[in-house]
Design an enzyme around this catalytic site. Structure first.
Site, PDB file in Angstrom:
ATOM      1  N   LYS A 161      14.366  66.716   4.249  1.00 23.81           N
ATOM      2  CA  LYS A 161      15.225  65.851   3.446  1.00 23.81           C
ATOM      3  C   LYS A 161      15.853  64.717   4.267  1.00 23.81           C
ATOM      4  O   LYS A 161      15.181  63.731   4.514  1.00 23.81           O
ATOM      5  CB  LYS A 161      16.233  66.713   2.679  1.00 23.81           C
ATOM      6  CG  LYS A 161      15.480  67.686   1.748  1.00 23.81           C
ATOM      7  CD  LYS A 161      16.271  68.335   0.645  1.00 23.81           C
ATOM      8  CE  LYS A 161      15.311  69.021  -0.323  1.00 23.81           C
ATOM      9  NZ  LYS A 161      15.400  70.452  -0.418  1.00 23.81           N
ATOM     10  N   TYR A 193      16.161  79.293  -1.436  1.00 26.01           N
ATOM     11  CA  TYR A 193      14.852  78.668  -1.613  1.00 26.01           C
ATOM     12  C   TYR A 193      14.405  78.101  -0.274  1.00 26.01           C
ATOM     13  O   TYR A 193      15.180  77.422   0.404  1.00 26.01           O
ATOM     14  CB  TYR A 193      14.944  77.542  -2.651  1.00 26.01           C
ATOM     15  CG  TYR A 193      13.646  76.817  -2.908  1.00 26.01           C
ATOM     16  CD1 TYR A 193      12.598  77.440  -3.571  1.00 26.01           C
ATOM     17  CD2 TYR A 193      13.471  75.498  -2.496  1.00 26.01           C
ATOM     18  CE1 TYR A 193      11.402  76.772  -3.812  1.00 26.01           C
ATOM     19  CE2 TYR A 193      12.283  74.823  -2.735  1.00 26.01           C
ATOM     20  CZ  TYR A 193      11.247  75.460  -3.401  1.00 26.01           C
ATOM     21  OH  TYR A 193      10.073  74.789  -3.642  1.00 26.01           O
ATOM     22  N   ASP A 197      17.590  77.775   7.669  1.00 23.21           N
ATOM     23  CA  ASP A 197      16.900  76.736   6.907  1.00 23.21           C
ATOM     24  C   ASP A 197      17.948  75.674   6.561  1.00 23.21           C
ATOM     25  O   ASP A 197      18.686  75.808   5.597  1.00 23.21           O
ATOM     26  CB  ASP A 197      16.267  77.349   5.653  1.00 23.21           C
ATOM     27  CG  ASP A 197      15.556  76.295   4.808  1.00 23.21           C
ATOM     28  OD1 ASP A 197      15.689  75.089   5.123  1.00 23.21           O
ATOM     29  OD2 ASP A 197      14.883  76.676   3.839  1.00 23.21           O
TER      30      ASP A 197
END
Ligand SMILES: *Cc1c(COP(=O)(O)O)cnc(C)c1O
Length: 431
Positions: A267, A144, A239
């Site tokens: 995050k 994702y 990522d």
């Protein structure tokens, strides 16, 4: 446990917000519950609108590696807020956080801050395309990378949880430039890259997948990816929105000793505030406006509160022994969890890297999207419900990770293990 106030808020939310939530997995449909509404949190504990307290293993989906409301982070945010929330102008905080990020990652000479992980990955592929003059993006099934159009092809996270193939509204003209291949499949990787090298701008990967549950790279997978992309003139994008500052201070790249061309972060680097970032070698990053022609901008990018929260967080993570201690605690917890599954006679596969882990309710190794899909989501739903009722908050989907934070105390982990053992026993007895 009384959830009356959460139920009242959820009915109101459903009238006002699609599905009652601002991000789909939060609706908890995969585990057959209604969401609880959180009003406060401290350390590893979250408290809901009815006054129930839970030991939290969601960690806001990764950011809260220090636990909730860590005093130095709260103080940094309050001080920054007192100086003004946003100026749309350059601030010292941006320079400070950029220096911390560039210092943490050998592969990052320059970094650009954005407001979310989605913006980071979206901007990184635009840069890779602008830099190489090629259009095709290669990704992996079950990974994702946020919700930008190009990535909603066999994507992980909520896309798996809700069982949707892609998304209406994403033009076929866009996804025709996205190739998705199985994770941990060296042959598919080599065949695809060699066949279409002239069209492929970049390969983007979660170096440890966290969005189909935790799926570590098999030995050699990332190394092969690095060698092939270098040989074929393809940009390699890691990522690290979850893994950056999670697995090690320098993320998966430090752990595996591999340097990506571009790195996406998010995050943890926002310390709980909305931040994303992408960075890499100066030669590539200099293609971004205003130095170069690739356009990317943001009114709130580099927001002073977010920069302050991020810098306060990274300063604490940089302390010696932070990662060895956190990872050892998580390793013990994972081992005990696996043991509890075995004792209950419930087949479970425990995948873990550092403090990122998933217990899959399956007996087959989980190495990619297809093997993750073999997990028994019905069992996970029951486990989620049992744990919530005992005061432990897990991610509301089998295909998400469990995070251990620095704030989890030994007694809380012990209690969680006891609750897991009881839950596993009930599931095994089909209660
Ligand atoms: C969470 C996540 C994103 C998206 O970040 P948002 O801040 O939710 O937009 C991208 N990539 C990975 C690996 C993620 O885990």
């Amino acid at each position: 446990m009384n959830h009356a106030e959460s139920a009242r808020l959820f009915s109101a939310a459903k009238r006002l917000i699609p599905g009652g939530v601002n991000s789909p997995v939060r609706a908890c449909r995969a585990v057959g519950c209604d969401p609880i509404f959180i009003v406060s949190a401290e350390g590893a504990t979250i408290c809901d609108a009815d006054g129930n307290r839970y030991v939290d293993f969601v960690s806001s989906w990764g950011p809260m590696i220090l636990g909730h409301a860590a005093p130095p982070v709260v103080e940094a945010i309050c001080q920054a807020a007192g100086r003004g929330a946003s100026f749309g102008a350059s601030t010292p905080g941006e320079v400070e956080l950029a220096a911390l990020v560039c210092d943490a990652f050998v592969s990052i000479d320059k970094v650009r801050f954005v407001n979310s992980g989605t913006e980071a990955t979206m901007s990184a592929i635009r840069l890779a395309r602008g830099f190489t003059g090629k259009d095709v993006v290669v990704k992996f099934d079950g990974c994702y990378h946020g919700h930008a159009d190009s990535f909603l092809v066999k994507a992980g996270s909520g896309v798996i949880t809700l069982g949707i193939a892609g998304s209406p509204g994403v033009p076929t003209d866009i996804v025709k430039n996205t190739i998705s291949i199985p994770y941990n499949d060296n042959e598919a990787l080599e065949a695809t890259l060699r066949a279409r090298a002239a069209e492929i701008a970049c390969v983007i990967v979660e170096p440890v997948a966290g969005n189909m549950g935790c799926v570590p790279p098999q030995p050699g997978f990332l190394e092969k990816m690095r060698a092939l992309t270098r040989e074929l003139g393809i940009i390699l994008i890691f990522d690290e929105v979850i893994t950056g500052f999670r697995l090690a201070y320098g993320g998966a790249q430090e752990l595996y000793g591999i340097e990506a061309d571009l790195t996406c972060l998010g995050k943890i680097i926002g310390g709980g505030l909305p931040v994303g970032a992408y960075g890499g070698r100066a030669e590539i990053m200099n293609h971004i406006a205003p130095d170069g022609p690739v356009y990317q901008a943001g009114t709130l990018s580099g927001n002073p509160l977010a920069m302050a929260a991020g810098a306060a967080t990274l300063r604490l993570l940089r302390q010696k022994d932070f990662y060895p201690r956190l990872n050892a605690k998580a390793a013990d917890f994972a081992a005990a969890l696996g043991e509890a599954g075995r004792k209950a006679g419930l087949p479970m596969v425990l995948n873990r890297v550092g403090s990122l882990m998933t217990g899959f309710f399956t007996e087959w190794p989980v190495m990619d999207y297809l093997s993750a899909m073999r997990a028994d989501t019905g069992r996970y739903a029951r486990h989620y419900q049992n744990m919530l009722a005992s005061g432990f908050a897990l991610a509301p989907s089998q295909f998400e990770a469990l995070f251990v934070s620095a704030a989890h105390e030994p007694a809380q982990l012990e209690a969680a293990l006891a609750a897991c053992a009881a839950s596993f026993a009930r599931i095994a007895r089909r209660e």
